[in-house]
Design an enzyme around this catalytic site. Structure first.
Site, short mmCIF file in Angstrom:
data_model
loop_
_atom_site.label_atom_id
_atom_site.label_comp_id
_atom_site.label_asym_id
_atom_site.label_seq_id
_atom_site.Cartn_x
_atom_site.Cartn_y
_atom_site.Cartn_z
N SER A 172 14.32 -7.68 -6.88
CA SER A 172 15.67 -7.20 -7.19
C SER A 172 16.69 -8.27 -6.91
CB SER A 172 16.02 -5.99 -6.30
OG SER A 172 15.06 -5.01 -6.45
N GLU A 185 11.50 -0.98 5.28
CA GLU A 185 11.87 -0.53 3.95
C GLU A 185 11.75 0.99 3.86
OE1 GLU A 185 9.63 -2.40 0.87
OE2 GLU A 185 10.99 -1.76 -0.72
N GLU A 244 1.02 8.82 -6.42
CA GLU A 244 -0.41 8.94 -6.16
C GLU A 244 -0.76 8.34 -4.79
OE1 GLU A 244 0.91 7.93 -9.00
OE2 GLU A 244 0.23 9.44 -10.42
N GLN A 257 13.42 -10.22 -2.09
CA GLN A 257 12.07 -9.96 -1.59
C GLN A 257 11.03 -10.24 -2.65
OE1 GLN A 257 10.95 -5.78 -1.29
NE2 GLN A 257 10.05 -6.13 0.72
N GLY A 258 10.02 -11.04 -2.31
CA GLY A 258 8.96 -11.35 -3.26
C GLY A 258 7.62 -10.81 -2.81
N TYR A 259 7.37 -9.56 -3.11
CA TYR A 259 6.11 -8.93 -2.71
C TYR A 259 5.21 -8.69 -3.93
CZ TYR A 259 7.05 -7.79 2.22
OH TYR A 259 7.26 -7.84 3.56
N SER A 260 5.72 -7.82 -4.83
CA SER A 260 4.90 -7.35 -5.95
C SER A 260 4.52 -8.47 -6.89
CB SER A 260 5.66 -6.30 -6.75
OG SER A 260 5.98 -5.21 -5.95
#
Lengths: 401, 380, 401, 380
Positions: free
Chosen positions: A166, A249, A386, A131-134
């Protein structure tokens, strides 16, 4: 009911006949199991025929449609299958983000061509996904991502980098969010794209953590060409797809906590107390250090109360109630609790809690040191504490912005 | 007792800060760690520090020292703590050095201290054992009578800078049960003493510590530091001094971690604004600021109290360590959290502060230990 | 120096000659002392001649100019006077907001006429003053006050109400902030006004607290006419005056904390530990409850560290340093600590900590219950803890808005 | 054990909430307090509650009860806790009533329970003493042999609703030292028993409690509740039930205080915006929400565990009380702070929640007591 019983009997029979003996009784630990892919390793080797036989029946993805390689089972049948696997102590033949994340997403948002291309390979464990999100500069503000996708004919040209991907070093394809329209408002210029990691210009480097090695990688894209038809959902409409996938997720995370809750805290045995007895001794049946004992009890009480809350949510769901506000606290509480617990274990061990490697420290002492350090990330990854508190304040409590 | 730096101390603080910035950035700690350096610190830098007079700060002039006490040493350790400098102040200057200064014979002092002050000899103190936790009187290592001397048998753990010390002061028991208050004796050993074996240990902060195995090491009356059988009080005084030292270091480290985090809060943007504009983070930052300020007062008071030999010096030392332990962990945890994902990576330096904070917290007694001691010394 | 010695000798002689014997050795407890005013009570009665004799020399306000009834002393002489009063154990002849708040304000911002009218009466203790700042709907946002002052010829007509006016029921005049220009920006339409509380339309009612009776009042103004010449500073320019006066008030608060710091925490005796020994007993020299003992130690450590910080600020000032950032924490830390301490005392007493009045509870038990409840207000009055933390974050740490 | 309300319980909750809103606003508590009402609650309302069947909820049908257990009673107590209703559930239904139900003879049960369920008789339990703190086994009150019976001598404190109870179950010692585990016996007394004297006590929540003086009160074998000398276990079971009851009440009170504060945060403006938009307050509100949710799970589990008689019921009771005690104080303190000055005034109702929270916290053991008990029952 009779049909289900019939199904159960057949399933049991088939499993007995087809499961290699060598895999019976294998526990699937975290990060373990068979993740498939081009570079799959089968441990023990009998996992390979096991995967192949299960995939042939579509039972790697029991509820997915048969036409794409799934099992076509009803939810009730899938549950029976799961029960029988557990009964015979058989490991799942396949796990990974293909089955849990991109598969469901494609079934919902993908076009026919995409489903036909990707879903069968997922079911057969041929392709491993990541997965390529961040991104380095996005963090909690996911939609501010900057990886560029410039249109060039039938291709996008991708430049930028993704972090916290990951197992990117072991994966074949990546599903990623890219900025296809830099002029649009930030949620509106994003495309959800499937990228073959064998494409020229993709490079992967592992990310070391304060706790040591990790499955996380940084994945860079330098002029990587990706066909436009690999966009899932509308071009520039990737945020909708992303949000839905984040939903999957979150369900996974909730499952993880649910699993923890089922496992721990119910019996009389206390892991913390046993550990403390080892390091602090015992005075008249009570732990030698009454102040740490109080802290251990506090931690256990909080764990038990949390587990009861997970149970309450599950019982309410079983009774047909809408999910209550209590589920909003799972992520933040479980992670903060794990931080406290791992830290407490280090403090119980005292000087023996400081081991990094080698002489003078037991393996489990070193494991606890690393565990404590790794747990610091729990309240950051998957939505910071947060952010979770903001969400509770806004959505549950209705407090104004 | 004046809780304000003298002009000399101000100057020392400035010199040390400049030195740390120029010669001892955190990247040096990383390099030592990644190289698995045998010493875990730089002998070259140590000699420079000695030349600057820092190693001799808490020693009398007769041994070449500056006689500036813990109050003076604290400002240096604070500055070095800011960049996590791993040089052997705790082991050599405070543990081994103070043991000899407070308890040593004239012969022992003149043998060791002048060279120590010059940076030519390293010392340490082997006091901690597998079962002792923070209890200084828990000593299983035995000194068995052998003619006019003794044979030492036992094992010590996490001896600071053990593998590179030229001399080791060993705490052993000449009489009594494992946890008896009396019967403790300190012995000064050379590193080449037959029967002494050292093994490097790797703790989470990657500084030098060692297992010390004592397999019948022969010692004589001339090796006793202080009075036979009454080393418990001496040990407590020595460890109190080292505790002030580690508190000063912690004060520096937590101040630096906090300031780096503050900088990050001002620079890092999320949702189009600096994250330091979020009130929840502001309040948490303000709380940390308060904790650090209180630590500063406590550390200054403890150093001065020990220097002045005031009656409640031991209580003030426990005050400083209890508060610094809690504050260091608070600040380190918050620093990681506020840095977000990047703070979890080994590539970023903030994680080094967390690791050192944990080691410092659990060295010379954690916060709960020192609250217990505070209460005990207060008669309740 | 010789002059000071001379002054000291004369002062001592004069004090011995003029201080009534009945007042020697009187301690001035908080809220005690002689507050003066039209309804002044003198306890013991000898306080009256004491006040008169001291006022005659101007020694009720030793450093104020002689022309307005002050003593005209230098700071050094005033200190000598204070020392001699302490040496002979004589109480201050007069206290109150006239001397501490409005007097200094008038000396700085008042016009000649105002000084001549009010300062001498303050010095002689003829008029007791109270402060009218807070309003029911203002709170932390003081400048949002709504008490109206409508101009009508040479008068303002005042309507509105003030809360938390301490001792308004015993006071003769009030200095108040009123909104003289409702159209201006909120800080710019405020006037600082002196109001005779005997004016028609002023009414005062006491405010009961959760801890019981209190000196606080609500003061209402219904068409109260006040001459425009009673404005201090510029009309609509009252915010400047108010801010300066808040400065005086902050100094007073800092003094209070300083006083606490001087008093407590230095010796070996522990009030909390003694209390705990009374309620929890003792086991081998240590308190019977090791967990509460740890909490008591924690509270004491925090107190001692705080007192050392007050001392550090004082030592730095003595050494000629600018005030450091440490003083910004005094208010918030001292008040939060007092809340914890008073709560801890209640918990130490256990069931005996629940007394409100009457049978079965000792007076000091009831006092501690009330003290705990009253202390809840410490972190609200005089600037909430939240405001204090905002100030630290902004002014000390430089965090952005 | 299902942690979800049954349909019957849902209905009960709704009825109780409507009743509390209509008949028992907080203003009633204020009025009772300001009038210094001798009972401290309303006997009329109590009879109405009995008519609604609430008083009989945890009693078997043979005594006129509904046999709905603590799970049923909890939903009523939670609803009444929301408006701080002071009616004598703890004293009559849980302490006195459960003592007779669990330990009473057939005669005692038939004498007291049917009338109790009808709301015609009030009961209580006198167990606490000046020195007992939270230790149920600490009993100085003595039952001295006198012929075939005993004479009771001693003093009890803070006996809930003591001055209006028709019967008092008294905990006394027939043998053993003050803190001995054995030798405790419970006796059922009528309020007019010669030698029994009551004096009203005023605690901070202004509910009815009393000092009970026993000056040679004569009791016989027929007055013993349970087995002579073995009342300690009975007492613990009874107090566990009452503890579940007070937890349910606390859950209601803290929920209400929190919701009122949330309402205030949304409505109160400072600096031109609602104060509920300040992130620091939001996060603190979210934390309180979490604590309350965990309390809800714990209270439900404890009630069901006691009803089902499961093995670790006592641990779950301690879990509920430890968490409710801490959460109730947290929420009450935060409620005052977030209300600001107005919250400190007696005129505002939020202060009543703080006062009751403190009393409830220190009733049947505070959080630390129950953590100790949790650990003890867990074998460490």
């Amino acid at each position: 009911m009779a049909e289900l019983d019939e199904f159960r009997a057949q399933t049991r029979q088939w499993l007995k006949a087809n499961a290699p003996e060598a895999i019976t009784g294998l526990a699937l630990t975290e990060g373990g199991g068979n993740w498939g892919g081009r570079r799959a390793t089968f441990e023990p080797p009998e996992m390979k025929p096991w995967l192949e036989r299960m995939a042939e029946r579509g039972w790697t993805a029991p509820t997915w449609p048969r036409e794409y390689g799934g099992g076509g089972l009803s939810a009730a049948e899938a549950k029976v299958l799961q029960q029988e696997l557990a009964r015979l102590r058989l490991p799942l033949p396949l796990t990974g983000f293909g089955l849990t994340m991109i598969g469901p997403t494609l079934l919902h948002f993908g076009n026919e061509e995409q489903k036909r291309e990707h879903i069968p390979k997922i079911c057969r464990g041929e392709i491993r996904w990541c997965q390529g999100y961040s991104e380095p500069n996005a963090g909690s503000d996911l939609a501010s991502l900057q990886t560029r996708a410039d249109r060039d004919g039938d291709d996008f040209v991708i430049n930028g980098s993704k972090v916290w991907t990951s197992y990117a070093d072991l994966s074949d394809w990546i599903f990623a969010l890219v900025r296809s329209d830099p002029k649009a408002k930030k949620q509106e210029g994003i495309t959800f794209l499937l990228i073959d990691m064998d494409s020229p210009g993709v490079s992967v480097s592992p990310i070391g953590l304060i706790s040591g090695k990790s499955p996380f990688c940084e994945t860079r894209f330098d002029d990587v060409r990706v066909p436009v038809r690999n966009a899932v959902g509308a071009i520039h409409g990737g945020w909708t797809v992303a949000k839905a996938l984040l939903g999957f997720e979150r369900n996974m995370i909730a499952e993880v906590f649910g699993g923890q809750a089922r496992g721990g805290g119910q019996g009389r045995g206390s892991v913390l107390a046993e550990l403390a007895r080892e390091y602090l001794g015992d005075a008249g049946g009570a732990l030698g250090d009454p102040v740490l004992r109080d802290e251990i009890a506090r931690c256990e009480l909080d764990e038990r109360a949390f587990h009861l809350t997970v149970q309450r949510a599950r019982d309410a769901a079983k009774a047909g109630h809408q999910p209550g506000p209590e589920s909003s606290l799972f992520k933040v509480y479980a992670t903060e609790l794990n931080k406290r617990r791992t830290e407490l274990m280090v403090r119980i061990a005292g000087p023996h809690g400081l081991g990094w490697q080698g002489a003078g420290f037991a393996d489990d002492e070193i494991g606890r040191t690393r565990g404590w350090l790794r747990a610091r990330g729990n309240s950051i990854e998957g939505g910071t504490s947060e952010i979770q508190l903001n969400i509770i304040a806004k959505r549950v409590l209705g407090l104004p912005d | 007792m004046q809780l304000v730096l003298t002009e000399d101390q101000e100057l020392l603080a400035k010199t040390a800060a400049d030195f740390a910035a120029e010669h001892s950035p955190v990247s040096r700690v990383r390099a030592l760690r990644d190289a698995d350096d045998a010493d875990g610190f730089s002998r070259k830098l140590w000699r420079q520090m000695a030349e600057l007079g820092w190693v001799g700060i808490p020693f009398p002039e007769e041994f070449g020292g500056a006689d500036m006490g813990l109050s003076g040493l604290s400002v240096v350790l604070e500055a070095l703590g800011r960049t996590l400098a791993p040089e052997p102040f705790l082991s050599t200057v405070l543990l081994g050095g103070q043991a000899l200064l407070l308890g040593g014979s004239e012969g022992q002092k003149s043998e060791w201290l002048p060279k120590l002050v010059e940076g030519e000899r390293l010392l340490t103190l082997a006091y901690q054992e597998r079962r002792s936790r923070y209890d200084l009187r828990c000593v299983a290592t035995r000194a068995e009578r052998d003619g006019s001397g003794w044979r030492l048998r036992g094992e010590k753990i996490q001896v600071l800078d053990g593998t590179c010390a030229d001399g080791i002061v060993v705490v052993a028991r000449t009489s009594g049960e494992e946890r008896a208050a009396d019967g403790i004796t300190l012995f000064a050993l050379r590193r080449d003493a037959p029967g002494l074996r050292l093994e490097r240990q790797h703790r989470v902060d990657s500084r030098n510590t060692a297992l010390v195995f004592l397999d019948g090491v022969a010692v004589g009356a001339e090796d006793v530091v202080g009075a036979e059988g009454r080393g418990g009080d001496l040990l407590e005084r020595v460890v109190d001094r080292a505790t002030v030292g580690i508190c000063a270091e912690m004060l520096g480290s937590m101040s630096e971690a906090f300031e780096r985090t503050l900088g990050y809060l001002k620079q890092r943007e999320q949702f189009g604004v600096p994250i330091g504009s979020f009130q929840a983070l502001k309040h948490r930052a303000a709380q940390q600021f308060i904790e650090i300020e209180l630590c500063r007062s406590a550390v200054m008071a403890a150093a001065r109290a020990v220097d002045d030999g005031v009656e409640d010096a031991a209580r003030l030392v426990s005050l400083a360590k209890a508060r610094c332990s809690d504050a260091a962990i608070l600040v380190a945890d918050e620093s990681i959290q506020m840095h977000g994902g990047i703070g979890m990576t080994d590539e970023h330096e903030i994680g080094f502060y967390l690791k050192r904070a944990r080691v410092a917290e659990l060295t010379f007694g954690d916060a709960a230990y020192h609250r217990d001691r505070w209460a005990r010394l207060g008669g309740y």
